[in-house]
Design a protein around this motif. Structure first.
Motif, PDB file in Angstrom:
ATOM      1  N   ASN A   1       0.811  -1.223   0.000  1.00 25.09           N
ATOM      2  CA  ASN A   1       0.000   0.000   0.000  1.00 25.09           C
ATOM      3  C   ASN A   1       0.846   1.277   0.000  1.00 25.09           C
ATOM      4  O   ASN A   1       0.344   2.341  -0.336  1.00 25.09           O
ATOM      5  N   LEU A   2       2.117   1.206   0.337  1.00 27.18           N
ATOM      6  CA  LEU A   2       2.975   2.386   0.258  1.00 27.18           C
ATOM      7  C   LEU A   2       3.135   2.855  -1.184  1.00 27.18           C
ATOM      8  O   LEU A   2       3.317   4.039  -1.448  1.00 27.18           O
ATOM      9  N   PHE A   3       3.035   1.925  -2.127  1.00 24.71           N
ATOM     10  CA  PHE A   3       3.213   2.276  -3.528  1.00 24.71           C
ATOM     11  C   PHE A   3       1.938   2.821  -4.159  1.00 24.71           C
ATOM     12  O   PHE A   3       1.914   3.145  -5.342  1.00 24.71           O
ATOM     13  N   ASP A   4       0.862   2.937  -3.384  1.00 26.17           N
ATOM     14  CA  ASP A   4      -0.328   3.635  -3.870  1.00 26.17           C
ATOM     15  C   ASP A   4      -0.055   5.131  -3.959  1.00 26.17           C
ATOM     16  O   ASP A   4      -0.641   5.824  -4.781  1.00 26.17           O
ATOM     17  N   GLU A   5       0.834   5.631  -3.112  1.00 31.13           N
ATOM     18  CA  GLU A   5       1.157   7.059  -3.066  1.00 31.13           C
ATOM     19  C   GLU A   5       2.516   7.388  -3.677  1.00 31.13           C
ATOM     20  O   GLU A   5       2.756   8.511  -4.098  1.00 31.13           O
ATOM     21  N   VAL A   6       3.417   6.413  -3.724  1.00 25.83           N
ATOM     22  CA  VAL A   6       4.788   6.649  -4.185  1.00 25.83           C
ATOM     23  C   VAL A   6       5.058   5.756  -5.394  1.00 25.83           C
ATOM     24  O   VAL A   6       4.714   4.580  -5.391  1.00 25.83           O
ATOM     25  N   ALA A   7       5.670   6.318  -6.427  1.00 24.13           N
ATOM     26  CA  ALA A   7       6.003   5.544  -7.625  1.00 24.13           C
ATOM     27  C   ALA A   7       7.410   5.893  -8.093  1.00 24.13           C
ATOM     28  O   ALA A   7       7.908   6.989  -7.832  1.00 24.13           O
ATOM     29  N   PHE A   8       8.035   4.952  -8.780  1.00 22.24           N
ATOM     30  CA  PHE A   8       9.346   5.208  -9.370  1.00 22.24           C
ATOM     31  C   PHE A   8       9.162   6.073 -10.613  1.00 22.24           C
ATOM     32  O   PHE A   8       8.325   5.763 -11.464  1.00 22.24           O
ATOM     33  N   PRO A   9       9.909   7.151 -10.752  1.00 24.36           N
ATOM     34  CA  PRO A   9       9.778   8.005 -11.938  1.00 24.36           C
ATOM     35  C   PRO A   9      10.323   7.297 -13.187  1.00 24.36           C
ATOM     36  O   PRO A   9      11.374   6.669 -13.138  1.00 24.36           O
ATOM     37  N   ALA A  10       9.596   7.410 -14.266  1.00 19.62           N
ATOM     38  CA  ALA A  10      10.002   6.765 -15.522  1.00 19.62           C
ATOM     39  C   ALA A  10      11.146   7.536 -16.173  1.00 19.62           C
ATOM     40  O   ALA A  10      11.165   8.767 -16.162  1.00 19.62           O
TER      41      ALA A  10
ATOM     42  N   ILE B   1      17.064   6.803  -4.566  1.00 23.68           N
ATOM     43  CA  ILE B   1      17.271   7.729  -3.447  1.00 23.68           C
ATOM     44  C   ILE B   1      16.006   8.515  -3.140  1.00 23.68           C
ATOM     45  O   ILE B   1      15.534   8.544  -2.005  1.00 23.68           O
ATOM     46  N   CYS B   2      15.407   9.134  -4.139  1.00 21.61           N
ATOM     47  CA  CYS B   2      14.211   9.949  -3.884  1.00 21.61           C
ATOM     48  C   CYS B   2      13.017   9.076  -3.515  1.00 21.61           C
ATOM     49  O   CYS B   2      12.193   9.464  -2.687  1.00 21.61           O
ATOM     50  N   VAL B   3      12.913   7.880  -4.101  1.00 23.66           N
ATOM     51  CA  VAL B   3      11.787   6.997  -3.794  1.00 23.66           C
ATOM     52  C   VAL B   3      11.886   6.452  -2.372  1.00 23.66           C
ATOM     53  O   VAL B   3      10.896   6.415  -1.645  1.00 23.66           O
ATOM     54  N   VAL B   4      13.067   6.046  -1.945  1.00 24.56           N
ATOM     55  CA  VAL B   4      13.232   5.502  -0.588  1.00 24.56           C
ATOM     56  C   VAL B   4      12.903   6.565   0.461  1.00 24.56           C
ATOM     57  O   VAL B   4      12.245   6.274   1.462  1.00 24.56           O
ATOM     58  N   VAL B   5      13.314   7.788   0.235  1.00 28.23           N
ATOM     59  CA  VAL B   5      12.993   8.868   1.176  1.00 28.23           C
ATOM     60  C   VAL B   5      11.479   9.060   1.265  1.00 28.23           C
ATOM     61  O   VAL B   5      10.918   9.201   2.355  1.00 28.23           O
ATOM     62  N   LYS B   6      10.791   9.035   0.134  1.00 31.41           N
ATOM     63  CA  LYS B   6       9.334   9.172   0.137  1.00 31.41           C
ATOM     64  C   LYS B   6       8.662   7.986   0.827  1.00 31.41           C
ATOM     65  O   LYS B   6       7.672   8.148   1.542  1.00 31.41           O
ATOM     66  N   LEU B   7       9.186   6.787   0.625  1.00 27.69           N
ATOM     67  CA  LEU B   7       8.627   5.605   1.279  1.00 27.69           C
ATOM     68  C   LEU B   7       8.823   5.670   2.791  1.00 27.69           C
ATOM     69  O   LEU B   7       7.921   5.324   3.558  1.00 27.69           O
ATOM     70  N   TYR B   8       9.997   6.094   3.233  1.00 28.16           N
ATOM     71  CA  TYR B   8      10.242   6.250   4.669  1.00 28.16           C
ATOM     72  C   TYR B   8       9.289   7.271   5.275  1.00 28.16           C
ATOM     73  O   TYR B   8       8.789   7.088   6.372  1.00 28.16           O
ATOM     74  N   THR B   9       9.040   8.336   4.557  1.00 20.98           N
ATOM     75  CA  THR B   9       8.137   9.380   5.047  1.00 20.98           C
ATOM     76  C   THR B   9       6.696   8.881   5.110  1.00 20.98           C
ATOM     77  O   THR B   9       5.964   9.203   6.052  1.00 20.98           O
ATOM     78  N   ALA B  10       6.282   8.087   4.139  1.00 20.69           N
ATOM     79  CA  ALA B  10       4.906   7.588   4.081  1.00 20.69           C
ATOM     80  C   ALA B  10       4.645   6.440   5.054  1.00 20.69           C
ATOM     81  O   ALA B  10       3.498   6.178   5.413  1.00 20.69           O
ATOM     82  N   ALA B  11       5.698   5.751   5.491  1.00 20.11           N
ATOM     83  CA  ALA B  11       5.535   4.588   6.368  1.00 20.11           C
ATOM     84  C   ALA B  11       5.099   5.008   7.770  1.00 20.11           C
ATOM     85  O   ALA B  11       5.562   6.019   8.297  1.00 20.11           O
TER      86      ALA B  11
END
Length: 53
Positions: free
Chosen positions: A11-20, A27-37
């Motif tokens: 469910n964390l990937f409902d809000e965060v996605a890897f940029p194409a 780096i930017c995705v892991v920071v966003k995932l840590y923030t959303a967790a």
């Protein structure tokens, strides 16, 4: 700081996605995932192993 060396709830990937089309996007995705967790758990034990042949 790589995304592939960690386990995440789906469910964390409902809000965060890897940029194409972007390099070093972990780096930017892991920071966003840590923030959303809601919580982050660190275990000091090996729960899986990689076997190379």
């Amino acid at each position: 700081m790589t995304a592939c060396s960690k386990l995440y709830r789906r469910n964390l990937f409902d809000e965060v996605a890897f940029p194409a089309g972007r390099l070093v996007e972990d780096i930017c995705v892991v920071v966003k995932l840590y923030t959303a967790a809601q919580r982050i758990v660190l275990l000091d034990e090996n729960l899986y192993y990689i076997r190379q042949r």
